[in-house]
Design a protein around this motif. Structure first.
Motif, PDB file in Angstrom:
ATOM      1  N   GLU A  56       0.956 -20.864  -0.709  1.00 40.62           N
ATOM      2  CA  GLU A  56       0.156 -21.983  -0.149  1.00 40.62           C
ATOM      3  C   GLU A  56      -1.282 -21.549   0.109  1.00 40.62           C
ATOM      4  O   GLU A  56      -2.236 -22.293  -0.154  1.00 40.62           O
ATOM      5  CB  GLU A  56       0.779 -22.462   1.176  1.00 40.62           C
ATOM      6  CG  GLU A  56       2.005 -23.324   0.967  1.00 40.62           C
ATOM      7  CD  GLU A  56       2.905 -23.360   2.207  1.00 40.62           C
ATOM      8  OE1 GLU A  56       2.419 -23.036   3.316  1.00 40.62           O
ATOM      9  OE2 GLU A  56       4.100 -23.680   2.041  1.00 40.62           O
ATOM     10  N   GLU A  57      -1.442 -20.336   0.602  1.00 41.20           N
ATOM     11  CA  GLU A  57      -2.802 -19.853   0.871  1.00 41.20           C
ATOM     12  C   GLU A  57      -3.583 -19.679  -0.430  1.00 41.20           C
ATOM     13  O   GLU A  57      -4.783 -19.964  -0.486  1.00 41.20           O
ATOM     14  CB  GLU A  57      -2.752 -18.544   1.655  1.00 41.20           C
ATOM     15  CG  GLU A  57      -2.319 -18.793   3.096  1.00 41.20           C
ATOM     16  CD  GLU A  57      -2.155 -17.518   3.902  1.00 41.20           C
ATOM     17  OE1 GLU A  57      -2.455 -17.538   5.098  1.00 41.20           O
ATOM     18  OE2 GLU A  57      -1.710 -16.506   3.336  1.00 41.20           O
ATOM     19  N   TRP A  58      -2.905 -19.235  -1.432  1.00 40.87           N
ATOM     20  CA  TRP A  58      -3.558 -19.116  -2.750  1.00 40.87           C
ATOM     21  C   TRP A  58      -4.010 -20.506  -3.203  1.00 40.87           C
ATOM     22  O   TRP A  58      -5.151 -20.708  -3.636  1.00 40.87           O
ATOM     23  CB  TRP A  58      -2.558 -18.489  -3.727  1.00 40.87           C
ATOM     24  CG  TRP A  58      -2.998 -18.401  -5.147  1.00 40.87           C
ATOM     25  CD1 TRP A  58      -4.280 -18.321  -5.634  1.00 40.87           C
ATOM     26  CD2 TRP A  58      -2.146 -18.379  -6.296  1.00 40.87           C
ATOM     27  NE1 TRP A  58      -4.271 -18.242  -7.000  1.00 40.87           N
ATOM     28  CE2 TRP A  58      -2.977 -18.280  -7.431  1.00 40.87           C
ATOM     29  CE3 TRP A  58      -0.758 -18.436  -6.469  1.00 40.87           C
ATOM     30  CZ2 TRP A  58      -2.450 -18.232  -8.734  1.00 40.87           C
ATOM     31  CZ3 TRP A  58      -0.246 -18.385  -7.755  1.00 40.87           C
ATOM     32  CH2 TRP A  58      -1.081 -18.290  -8.871  1.00 40.87           C
ATOM     33  N   TRP A  66      -8.808 -13.653   0.388  1.00 41.87           N
ATOM     34  CA  TRP A  66      -9.020 -12.220   0.652  1.00 41.87           C
ATOM     35  C   TRP A  66      -9.501 -11.981   2.083  1.00 41.87           C
ATOM     36  O   TRP A  66      -9.190 -10.962   2.684  1.00 41.87           O
ATOM     37  CB  TRP A  66     -10.006 -11.607  -0.356  1.00 41.87           C
ATOM     38  CG  TRP A  66      -9.388 -11.553  -1.714  1.00 41.87           C
ATOM     39  CD1 TRP A  66      -9.691 -12.326  -2.791  1.00 41.87           C
ATOM     40  CD2 TRP A  66      -8.292 -10.724  -2.124  1.00 41.87           C
ATOM     41  NE1 TRP A  66      -8.854 -12.026  -3.845  1.00 41.87           N
ATOM     42  CE2 TRP A  66      -7.998 -11.047  -3.465  1.00 41.87           C
ATOM     43  CE3 TRP A  66      -7.526  -9.739  -1.492  1.00 41.87           C
ATOM     44  CZ2 TRP A  66      -6.965 -10.423  -4.178  1.00 41.87           C
ATOM     45  CZ3 TRP A  66      -6.506  -9.116  -2.205  1.00 41.87           C
ATOM     46  CH2 TRP A  66      -6.236  -9.461  -3.529  1.00 41.87           C
ATOM     47  N   THR A  67     -10.239 -12.951   2.613  1.00 42.93           N
ATOM     48  CA  THR A  67     -10.728 -12.763   3.988  1.00 42.93           C
ATOM     49  C   THR A  67     -10.103 -13.758   4.968  1.00 42.93           C
ATOM     50  O   THR A  67      -9.897 -13.422   6.128  1.00 42.93           O
ATOM     51  CB  THR A  67     -12.266 -12.951   4.037  1.00 42.93           C
ATOM     52  OG1 THR A  67     -12.585 -14.170   3.330  1.00 42.93           O
ATOM     53  CG2 THR A  67     -12.971 -11.773   3.404  1.00 42.93           C
ATOM     54  N   ASP A  72      -5.126 -11.503   6.428  1.00 42.19           N
ATOM     55  CA  ASP A  72      -6.031 -11.456   5.268  1.00 42.19           C
ATOM     56  C   ASP A  72      -5.454 -10.557   4.166  1.00 42.19           C
ATOM     57  O   ASP A  72      -4.705  -9.625   4.435  1.00 42.19           O
ATOM     58  CB  ASP A  72      -7.418 -10.949   5.696  1.00 42.19           C
ATOM     59  CG  ASP A  72      -7.415  -9.469   6.020  1.00 42.19           C
ATOM     60  OD1 ASP A  72      -7.492  -8.659   5.091  1.00 42.19           O
ATOM     61  OD2 ASP A  72      -7.289  -9.128   7.220  1.00 42.19           O
ATOM     62  N   TRP A  73      -5.816 -10.898   2.947  1.00 44.67           N
ATOM     63  CA  TRP A  73      -5.253 -10.141   1.815  1.00 44.67           C
ATOM     64  C   TRP A  73      -5.958  -8.798   1.600  1.00 44.67           C
ATOM     65  O   TRP A  73      -5.383  -7.872   1.033  1.00 44.67           O
ATOM     66  CB  TRP A  73      -5.389 -10.960   0.518  1.00 44.67           C
ATOM     67  CG  TRP A  73      -4.650 -12.245   0.533  1.00 44.67           C
ATOM     68  CD1 TRP A  73      -3.601 -12.595   1.340  1.00 44.67           C
ATOM     69  CD2 TRP A  73      -4.893 -13.359  -0.316  1.00 44.67           C
ATOM     70  NE1 TRP A  73      -3.182 -13.859   1.049  1.00 44.67           N
ATOM     71  CE2 TRP A  73      -3.955 -14.360   0.028  1.00 44.67           C
ATOM     72  CE3 TRP A  73      -5.798 -13.622  -1.335  1.00 44.67           C
ATOM     73  CZ2 TRP A  73      -3.906 -15.590  -0.610  1.00 44.67           C
ATOM     74  CZ3 TRP A  73      -5.767 -14.837  -1.984  1.00 44.67           C
ATOM     75  CH2 TRP A  73      -4.823 -15.819  -1.617  1.00 44.67           C
ATOM     76  N   THR A 291      -5.928  -3.625  -7.220  1.00 43.03           N
ATOM     77  CA  THR A 291      -5.805  -4.739  -6.273  1.00 43.03           C
ATOM     78  C   THR A 291      -4.375  -4.917  -5.780  1.00 43.03           C
ATOM     79  O   THR A 291      -3.435  -4.954  -6.589  1.00 43.03           O
ATOM     80  CB  THR A 291      -6.251  -6.036  -6.985  1.00 43.03           C
ATOM     81  OG1 THR A 291      -7.540  -5.809  -7.543  1.00 43.03           O
ATOM     82  CG2 THR A 291      -6.305  -7.201  -6.021  1.00 43.03           C
ATOM     83  N   VAL A 292      -4.225  -5.056  -4.484  1.00 45.23           N
ATOM     84  CA  VAL A 292      -2.877  -5.210  -3.919  1.00 45.23           C
ATOM     85  C   VAL A 292      -2.233  -6.493  -4.472  1.00 45.23           C
ATOM     86  O   VAL A 292      -2.842  -7.567  -4.425  1.00 45.23           O
ATOM     87  CB  VAL A 292      -2.930  -5.215  -2.372  1.00 45.23           C
ATOM     88  CG1 VAL A 292      -3.858  -6.283  -1.820  1.00 45.23           C
ATOM     89  CG2 VAL A 292      -1.531  -5.370  -1.772  1.00 45.23           C
TER      90      VAL A 292
END
Ligand SMILES: Cc1ncc(COP(=O)(O)O)c(C=O)c1O
Length: 423
Positions: A56-58, A66-67, A72-73, A291-292
């Motif tokens: 959902e955040e994506w 990312w922030t 935060d990612w 990247t994680v």
């Protein structure tokens, strides 16, 4: 009431008294009796919700995730590492989630192998193969012949590695010891403290693969002075197939440049200055590479809530030992045709039990047909894992009962040859 009925009744009483019994309902257990949580743990509602939240955040935030995502990612790997620190007995900055287990072996062995410290690496002949593949590849990349450099401790019985054989193998030629915490086939638990001490006495470093113990056996890596460790989260931690892996690096090694350096391991403060020279983060975070992968890390965040609600890994261990004690007793009592290949002393046992039978491959297949998910490990092991967060004592009783039926009926005789699985 028959003897079987009263034994089953006693198992149910133990389930009624089990302080973790309420957790089972949080898991999706598609099969009747799931005894394979040391290969792939099942999905929990918590892990599913955490993954849904990341998706959902994506959808809602895109790059701002990312922030602005919560959490935060950008620091997702470090934050999850902090959550895992108590499971392995480390400082929060000594743990990070990153990469896969195999990749982490590559980067950590590649970083810490130093022929000047000692040209030999101690391993054993019952290790999970990927560990040897990665170590051999790292040695080759340094121009070292793995057949010269590997000192392979041999099993005397094909099941376990004698502690004194490991200790005897560690001498001044050894620069690194890299061993599992728990052997993937027999379930033998190694003495990490004693091995680390022997390694350090010989001037060597000690690293461990905790894939088969993290989340079910408490560790004290920092107190033991272990130099580095790797593990996966898709077994007892139920974070999903191919979930992001974990690693630990003792703080005394902070600042070293990883063999497989990448921008995600750069000091986060200077990462976006985009310099062409790598500046390691002053933490285990330096061993991240790229990247994680948020979607393979998010389920772990939810899955850890389940373990927290259990009261932590020490509580899970208590139940795990009670379940494996019970399983071993039942095999002794009801399955004289089988042998227990797992050490009987609690201090030497991880979370699963190797039930040995010459027809193990075909028996495993019939068990699966009858709703009992186990796996087979060549040549003769039915691996049974009563993982503590969702397995009942009653389930253990049923597994042994179905094994009894299969052996009595010789039901395995109609099954073709079987091959083992992978993990
Ligand atoms: C001891 C051990 N190490 C490593 C792995 C696999 O590592 P990866 O997740 O990189 O496939 C397994 C898989 O079961 C394992 O049992």
């Amino acid at each position: 009431m028959t003897a079987d009925e009263s034994a089953l009744g006693r198992a149910r009483e133990r389930d009624d008294e089990d302080p973790l019994s309420h957790l089972r309902d949080r898991f999706f257990l598609p099969d009747d009796l799931y005894m394979d949580g040391n290969s792939l743990g099942p999905l929990s509602e918590d892990a599913e919700a955490a993954l849904d939240r990341a998706v959902e955040e994506w959808r809602d935030l895109a790059i701002r995730g990312w922030t602005d995502a919560d959490p935060d990612w950008f620091t997702y790997g470090e934050r999850l590492g902090g959550r895992l620190a108590s499971l392995v007995g480390a400082r929060e900055d000594e743990v990070v989630v990153a990469n896969s287990t195999t990749v982490n072996i590559h980067t950590l062995v590649g970083t810490f192998y130093d022929p000047e410290r000692g040209p030999k690496i101690v391993v054993d002949d019952l290790d999970f193969p990927t560990d040897h593949y990665a170590i051999r590849a790292q040695l080759r990349s340094r121009g070292v012949d793995p057949d010269d450099a590997l000192r392979i401790v041999e099993s005397r019985d094909g099941r376990t590695i004698a502690r004194e054989d490991v200790l005897d193998a560690v001498d001044d030629d050894v620069g690194m010891v890299f061993l599992p915490s728990v052997l993937y086939r027999s379930g033998q638990l190694f003495d990490i403290e004693a091995i680390t001490e022997a390694a350090h006495d010989a001037g060597a470093l000690a690293g461990f693969d905790l894939a088969h113990s993290v989340g079910v056996v408490p560790h004290q890596l920092a107190d033991a002075g272990v130099d580095f460790a790797v593990w996966c989260h898709y077994k007892y931690l139920n974070a999903g197939p191919g979930a992001i892996a974990g690693l630990y690096v003792n703080e005394r090694h902070f600042g070293v440049t990883p063999a497989l350096a990448g921008w995600w391991g750069n000091d986060k403060e200077t990462m976006f200055e985009m310099r062409l020279t790598y500046e390691p983060a002053a933490s285990a975070g330096a061993f991240q590479i790229g990247t994680v992968p948020i979607l393979s890390a998010a389920p772990l965040d939810g899955a850890l809530d389940v373990l927290d609600d259990a009261g932590g890994v020490a509580v899970a261990r208590e139940k795990s030992l009670a379940l494996t004690d019970y399983l071993i007793d039942l095999v002794d009592e009801r399955l004289p045709e089988c042998e227990v290949g797992t050490p009987r002393t609690r201090e030497e046992r991880g979370g699963h039990v190797a039930v040995e039978h010459p027809e193990a491959a075909r028996i495993s297949e019939v068990l699966r047909e009858r709703g009992v998910v186990v796996d087979y490990r060549p040549p003769n092991v039915v691996r049974v894992c009563p993982a503590p967060l969702y397995t009942r004592f009653e389930d253990v009783w049923h597994v042994v009962d179905r094994l009894r039926d299969i052996i009595d009926e010789r039901a395995y005789e109609r099954v073709g040859d079987q091959r083992g699985g992978v993990t």
